[in-house]
Scaffold this motif. Structure first.
Motif, PDB file in Angstrom:
ATOM      1  N   HIS A  21       0.724  -1.237   0.108  1.00 36.55           N
ATOM      2  CA  HIS A  21       0.147   0.012  -0.083  1.00 36.55           C
ATOM      3  C   HIS A  21       0.746   1.187   0.029  1.00 36.55           C
ATOM      4  O   HIS A  21       2.199   1.159   0.056  1.00 36.55           O
ATOM      5  N   LEU A  22       0.048   2.405   0.062  1.00 35.34           N
ATOM      6  CA  LEU A  22       1.041   3.608   0.048  1.00 35.34           C
ATOM      7  C   LEU A  22       1.989   3.639   0.999  1.00 35.34           C
ATOM      8  O   LEU A  22       2.961   4.667   0.910  1.00 35.34           O
ATOM      9  N   GLY A  23       1.767   3.110   2.190  1.00 37.53           N
ATOM     10  CA  GLY A  23       2.716   3.253   3.216  1.00 37.53           C
ATOM     11  C   GLY A  23       3.883   2.454   3.009  1.00 37.53           C
ATOM     12  O   GLY A  23       5.046   3.054   3.260  1.00 37.53           O
ATOM     13  N   VAL A  28       9.205   2.943   1.730  1.00 40.49           N
ATOM     14  CA  VAL A  28      10.410   1.941   1.415  1.00 40.49           C
ATOM     15  C   VAL A  28      10.664   2.247  -0.138  1.00 40.49           C
ATOM     16  O   VAL A  28      11.817   2.325  -0.393  1.00 40.49           O
ATOM     17  N   LEU A  29       9.614   1.831  -1.027  1.00 35.37           N
ATOM     18  CA  LEU A  29       9.723   1.672  -2.323  1.00 35.37           C
ATOM     19  C   LEU A  29      10.275   2.974  -3.075  1.00 35.37           C
ATOM     20  O   LEU A  29      11.123   2.784  -3.926  1.00 35.37           O
ATOM     21  N   SER A  30       9.691   3.906  -2.822  1.00 32.36           N
ATOM     22  CA  SER A  30      10.121   5.222  -3.246  1.00 32.36           C
ATOM     23  C   SER A  30      11.848   5.370  -3.038  1.00 32.36           C
ATOM     24  O   SER A  30      12.657   5.881  -3.787  1.00 32.36           O
ATOM     25  N   LEU A  35      17.562   4.719  -4.949  1.00 35.56           N
ATOM     26  CA  LEU A  35      18.802   4.167  -4.668  1.00 35.56           C
ATOM     27  C   LEU A  35      19.431   3.294  -5.800  1.00 35.56           C
ATOM     28  O   LEU A  35      20.844   3.304  -6.013  1.00 35.56           O
ATOM     29  N   GLN A  36      18.452   2.736  -6.513  1.00 35.83           N
ATOM     30  CA  GLN A  36      18.846   2.097  -7.684  1.00 35.83           C
ATOM     31  C   GLN A  36      19.692   2.610  -8.767  1.00 35.83           C
ATOM     32  O   GLN A  36      20.540   1.929  -9.539  1.00 35.83           O
ATOM     33  N   TRP A  72       6.457  -4.149  -6.235  1.00 37.88           N
ATOM     34  CA  TRP A  72       7.799  -3.519  -6.666  1.00 37.88           C
ATOM     35  C   TRP A  72       7.929  -3.151  -7.934  1.00 37.88           C
ATOM     36  O   TRP A  72       8.385  -1.909  -8.008  1.00 37.88           O
ATOM     37  N   LEU A  73       7.767  -3.879  -8.739  1.00 39.69           N
ATOM     38  CA  LEU A  73       7.970  -3.687 -10.162  1.00 39.69           C
ATOM     39  C   LEU A  73       7.201  -2.374 -10.607  1.00 39.69           C
ATOM     40  O   LEU A  73       7.429  -1.559 -11.302  1.00 39.69           O
TER      41      LEU A  73
END
Ligand code: TRP
Ligand code: SF4
Length: 403
Positions: A21-23, A28-30, A35-36, A72-73
């Motif tokens: 979800h947006l949390g 984490v994901l943003s 970082l990638q 994630w993708l």
């Protein structure tokens, strides 16, 4: 691969909990997506970690793995920039966990705060298991198998990275000082020239005798910058500076995610267990309804009652999603009763939908191509294994298993 180089490597894992979800996105994901582009990144699904607490409910884990990786993708984690894989596809994690367990004092694991906390919190589960006690050590193996320098984690995971540092230090101390180590160090120091050698000795003494961190940092920088030292020499000297042997397993650093807590639909922290989430993949009509039915400042009973944005969960989301102009419009309109909550929510909902549209679009692509997701994870595991295998060879050799 050398620790001087691998300090730039980033590794993080996530337990498969299903759809995100947006949390998760803002927490984490943003961060991963950013970082990638800056580092060599490894992101993996911690399916063995899921088993430590869910060994009686294995049925859900598999579906959760796919759902999570699709999210994630969809969020923009790019398999062209980062290596994505499933933990159990890289058995080297398990071998390293076993080898580290030989030299990890029981007390270190019992004292990790999450051990007792989680047992308390998940009372309905029997977590007095060998596997659960080893949870943070498995995490150490995850990190050390890649010699990762940076580990993006939330505050609750910092203690696990700390444990990893202690385990690495103990490992290097026990296994890093082979018989020829001292001779090799003397030879390496000579190569730096007289002046640098003197400084080296002085800074090392300052650090080892007085704990002068600045002296250590200066000496480390000097060693790293030496043109006429090989990477192996540098690694030896970096180990010697800290009074140990060769650094076989470098100590990682936590990379704390600086984000404020993502507020949920009811103003509490967004979390599945509170039922207040906005999932990344959801029918836009459902998202619209969730936002339309959010609670607001209770003072605004009638349209003509002025409100206080600070007391309203809708405002908390405007703060994250809306432009300066819209925020000004909300602030003025709310406090003067110039706008109604319906309009205010409509504006928020429209903005959130725009932000979610590309994520949903990418998710649809991957949902309709499960083979693509599978091959991303297979290729990721192959690439990850290449590196983990190299580390394990060094570890086995250092522990006397280099037959
Ligand atoms: N324990 C982490 C969590 O619950 C997941 C995890 C497993 C992890 N192995 C890791 C995170 C290695 C960072 C590095 O969130
Ligand atoms: Fe909340 Fe907006 Fe209503 Fe003010 S106008 S109470 S910020 S929903």
């Amino acid at each position: 691969m050398n620790s001087v180089v691998t300090q730039q490597r980033v590794l993080s894992g996530m337990r498969p909990t299903g759809r995100l979800h947006l949390g998760h996105y803002h927490g984490v994901l943003s961060n991963w997506v950013r970082l990638q582009h800056e580092y060599e990144c490894f992101f993996f699904v911690a399916d063995w970690h899921a088993l430590t607490t869910h060994y009686e409910q294995v049925a859900g884990i598999q579906a959760s793995v796919w759902d999570m990786v699709i999210d994630w993708l969809a969020a923009g984690v790019n398999p062209g920039s980062a290596t994505l894989f499933i933990q159990s596809h890289v058995p080297e994690h398990a071998e390293l966990h076993l080898l580290l367990s030989m030299m990890t004092p029981l007390g270190w694991l019992e004292r990790v705060p999450s051990y007792k906390d989680q047992q308390e919190k998940l009372k309905e589960k029997d977590l007095s298991t060998y596997g659960f006690l080893g949870y943070p050590l498995l995490q150490s193996a995850d990190i050390l198998a890649y010699k990762a320098g940076l580990v993006p984690v939330g505050a609750d995971q910092v203690a696990h990275v700390e444990l990893t540092r202690e385990v690495a230090r103990r490992f290097n101390y026990l296994f890093g000082r082979g018989p020829d180590f001292d001779k090799a160090v003397i030879a390496a120091i000579k190569k730096m020239g007289k002046k640098s050698a003197e400084l080296y000795a002085q800074w090392k003494k300052q650090y080892l005798e007085q704990g002068d961190e600045q002296a250590l940092a200066t000496a480390q920088a000097m060693v790293s910058d030496q043109q006429n030292l090989t990477l192996v020499d540098k690694e030896r000297l970096l180990g010697d500076l800290e009074g140990g042997g060769k650094v076989i397993l470098p100590e990682p650093h936590p990379l704390l995610t600086a984000h404020a807590k993502m507020p949920g639909l009811d103003g509490q922290k967004m979390s599945k267990s509170y039922g207040n989430t906005i999932p990344l993949r959801e029918d836009p009509a459902v998202t619209e309804r969730h936002i339309r039915t959010m609670p607001t400042d209770p003072a605004r009973v009638k349209r003509t009652d002025p409100g206080t944005p600070g007391k309203c969960p809708v405002w908390s989301l405007h703060l994250i999603y809306s432009s300066e102009v819209s925020k000004e419009w909300v602030k003025t309109g709310c406090t003067s009763a110039g706008i109604g909550c319906i309009e205010c929510k409509k504006s928020l909902s429209d903005t959130v939908q725009v932000a979610l549209a590309p994520i949903r679009e990418r998710a649809r692509e991957y949902e309709s191509h499960p083979d693509l997701v599978r091959s991303i994870l297979v290729e990721g595991a192959e690439a990850a294994r290449e590196i983990a295998k190299e580390t394990l060879e060094e570890v086995r050799a250092a522990m006397g298993l280099g037959y």
